[in-house]
Motif scaffolding. Structure first.
Motif, mmCIF file in Angstrom:
data_model
loop_
_atom_site.group_PDB
_atom_site.id
_atom_site.type_symbol
_atom_site.label_atom_id
_atom_site.label_comp_id
_atom_site.label_asym_id
_atom_site.label_seq_id
_atom_site.Cartn_x
_atom_site.Cartn_y
_atom_site.Cartn_z
ATOM 1 N N THR A 12 4.269 4.480 3.384
ATOM 2 C CA THR A 12 4.536 3.042 3.356
ATOM 3 C C THR A 12 4.374 2.528 1.933
ATOM 4 O O THR A 12 3.885 3.236 1.057
ATOM 5 C CB THR A 12 3.563 2.286 4.277
ATOM 6 O OG1 THR A 12 2.233 2.517 3.830
ATOM 7 C CG2 THR A 12 3.709 2.739 5.711
ATOM 8 N N ALA A 13 4.762 1.304 1.716
ATOM 9 C CA ALA A 13 4.606 0.684 0.402
ATOM 10 C C ALA A 13 3.119 0.538 0.067
ATOM 11 O O ALA A 13 2.285 0.395 0.958
ATOM 12 C CB ALA A 13 5.271 -0.687 0.397
ATOM 13 N N PHE A 14 2.804 0.587 -1.187
ATOM 14 C CA PHE A 14 1.440 0.381 -1.651
ATOM 15 C C PHE A 14 1.247 -1.085 -1.990
ATOM 16 O O PHE A 14 2.194 -1.779 -2.340
ATOM 17 C CB PHE A 14 1.156 1.232 -2.901
ATOM 18 C CG PHE A 14 1.030 2.690 -2.611
ATOM 19 C CD1 PHE A 14 -0.210 3.235 -2.299
ATOM 20 C CD2 PHE A 14 2.132 3.520 -2.641
ATOM 21 C CE1 PHE A 14 -0.336 4.586 -2.020
ATOM 22 C CE2 PHE A 14 2.023 4.862 -2.370
ATOM 23 C CZ PHE A 14 0.789 5.396 -2.059
ATOM 24 N N GLY A 15 0.027 -1.549 -1.893
ATOM 25 C CA GLY A 15 -0.282 -2.919 -2.272
ATOM 26 C C GLY A 15 -0.707 -3.749 -1.079
ATOM 27 O O GLY A 15 -0.834 -3.263 0.045
ATOM 28 N N THR A 18 0.750 -8.448 3.426
ATOM 29 C CA THR A 18 0.361 -9.549 4.295
ATOM 30 C C THR A 18 1.236 -9.593 5.539
ATOM 31 O O THR A 18 2.460 -9.496 5.463
ATOM 32 C CB THR A 18 0.470 -10.884 3.534
ATOM 33 O OG1 THR A 18 -0.305 -10.799 2.350
ATOM 34 C CG2 THR A 18 -0.038 -12.036 4.377
ATOM 35 N N GLY A 19 0.592 -9.724 6.699
ATOM 36 C CA GLY A 19 1.314 -9.867 7.951
ATOM 37 C C GLY A 19 1.782 -8.571 8.571
ATOM 38 O O GLY A 19 2.489 -8.589 9.571
ATOM 39 N N VAL A 20 1.413 -7.435 7.988
ATOM 40 C CA VAL A 20 1.796 -6.137 8.537
ATOM 41 C C VAL A 20 0.527 -5.436 8.999
ATOM 42 O O VAL A 20 -0.402 -5.251 8.220
ATOM 43 C CB VAL A 20 2.526 -5.269 7.484
ATOM 44 C CG1 VAL A 20 2.938 -3.944 8.078
ATOM 45 C CG2 VAL A 20 3.724 -6.000 6.928
ATOM 46 N N GLY A 21 0.482 -5.053 10.279
ATOM 47 C CA GLY A 21 -0.695 -4.413 10.832
ATOM 48 C C GLY A 21 -0.682 -2.904 10.663
ATOM 49 O O GLY A 21 0.331 -2.300 10.304
ATOM 50 N N ILE A 22 -1.818 -2.296 10.974
ATOM 51 C CA ILE A 22 -1.957 -0.846 10.815
ATOM 52 C C ILE A 22 -1.029 -0.082 11.762
ATOM 53 O O ILE A 22 -0.505 0.980 11.407
ATOM 54 C CB ILE A 22 -3.422 -0.404 10.989
ATOM 55 C CG1 ILE A 22 -3.577 1.041 10.544
ATOM 56 C CG2 ILE A 22 -3.921 -0.639 12.389
ATOM 57 C CD1 ILE A 22 -4.996 1.471 10.324
ATOM 58 N N LYS A 23 -0.782 -0.608 12.960
ATOM 59 C CA LYS A 23 0.130 0.068 13.889
ATOM 60 C C LYS A 23 1.537 0.133 13.296
ATOM 61 O O LYS A 23 2.186 1.180 13.355
ATOM 62 C CB LYS A 23 0.169 -0.656 15.232
ATOM 63 C CG LYS A 23 -1.109 -0.556 16.022
ATOM 64 C CD LYS A 23 -0.981 -1.219 17.378
ATOM 65 C CE LYS A 23 -0.854 -2.721 17.199
ATOM 66 N NZ LYS A 23 -0.932 -3.471 18.464
ATOM 67 N N GLU A 24 1.987 -0.960 12.744
ATOM 68 C CA GLU A 24 3.331 -1.007 12.154
ATOM 69 C C GLU A 24 3.422 -0.098 10.934
ATOM 70 O O GLU A 24 4.440 0.581 10.741
ATOM 71 C CB GLU A 24 3.705 -2.435 11.780
ATOM 72 C CG GLU A 24 3.910 -3.357 12.974
ATOM 73 C CD GLU A 24 2.609 -3.848 13.612
ATOM 74 O OE1 GLU A 24 2.670 -4.274 14.779
ATOM 75 O OE2 GLU A 24 1.546 -3.793 12.970
ATOM 76 N N LEU A 25 2.380 -0.078 10.110
ATOM 77 C CA LEU A 25 2.379 0.785 8.929
ATOM 78 C C LEU A 25 2.417 2.255 9.328
ATOM 79 O O LEU A 25 3.175 3.047 8.763
ATOM 80 C CB LEU A 25 1.155 0.511 8.054
ATOM 81 C CG LEU A 25 1.140 -0.823 7.326
ATOM 82 C CD1 LEU A 25 -0.223 -1.060 6.682
ATOM 83 C CD2 LEU A 25 2.240 -0.877 6.282
ATOM 84 N N ALA A 26 1.594 2.623 10.304
ATOM 85 C CA ALA A 26 1.559 4.013 10.753
ATOM 86 C C ALA A 26 2.900 4.415 11.369
ATOM 87 O O ALA A 26 3.421 5.502 11.092
ATOM 88 C CB ALA A 26 0.425 4.214 11.749
#
Length: 72
Positions: A12-15, A18-26
């Motif tokens: 995923t993008a670094f940094g 805001t507004g993006v949860g861990i489930k969505e990132l994973a």
């Protein structure tokens, strides 16, 4: 112990996201890894996800949630 291979990777993008949860990132990283490997989610026989988010994001059962988001 059986041999395994890493055939796809995702990131995923670094940094501050805001507004993006861990489930969505994973799920995003996993979907990218599956695409990189050329493997459909339906072909996955086992899904293991290690995380340290129980204390940080209150998501102790992240693996089944991400697997569901990926259609596994």
């Amino acid at each position: 112990m059986r041999a395994v291979s890493v055939i796809g990777v995702g990131c995923t993008a670094f940094g501050k996201l805001t507004g993006v949860g861990i489930k969505e990132l994973a799920a995003e990283a996993c979907a990218e890894a599956l695409a990189d490997a050329g493997v459909a989610p339906s072909r996955i026989q086992a899904f293991y996800l290690g995380n340290f988010s129980d204390m940080l994001a209150r998501q102790g059962a992240l693996a089944p949630m991400v697997a569901n988001m990926l259609g596994m």
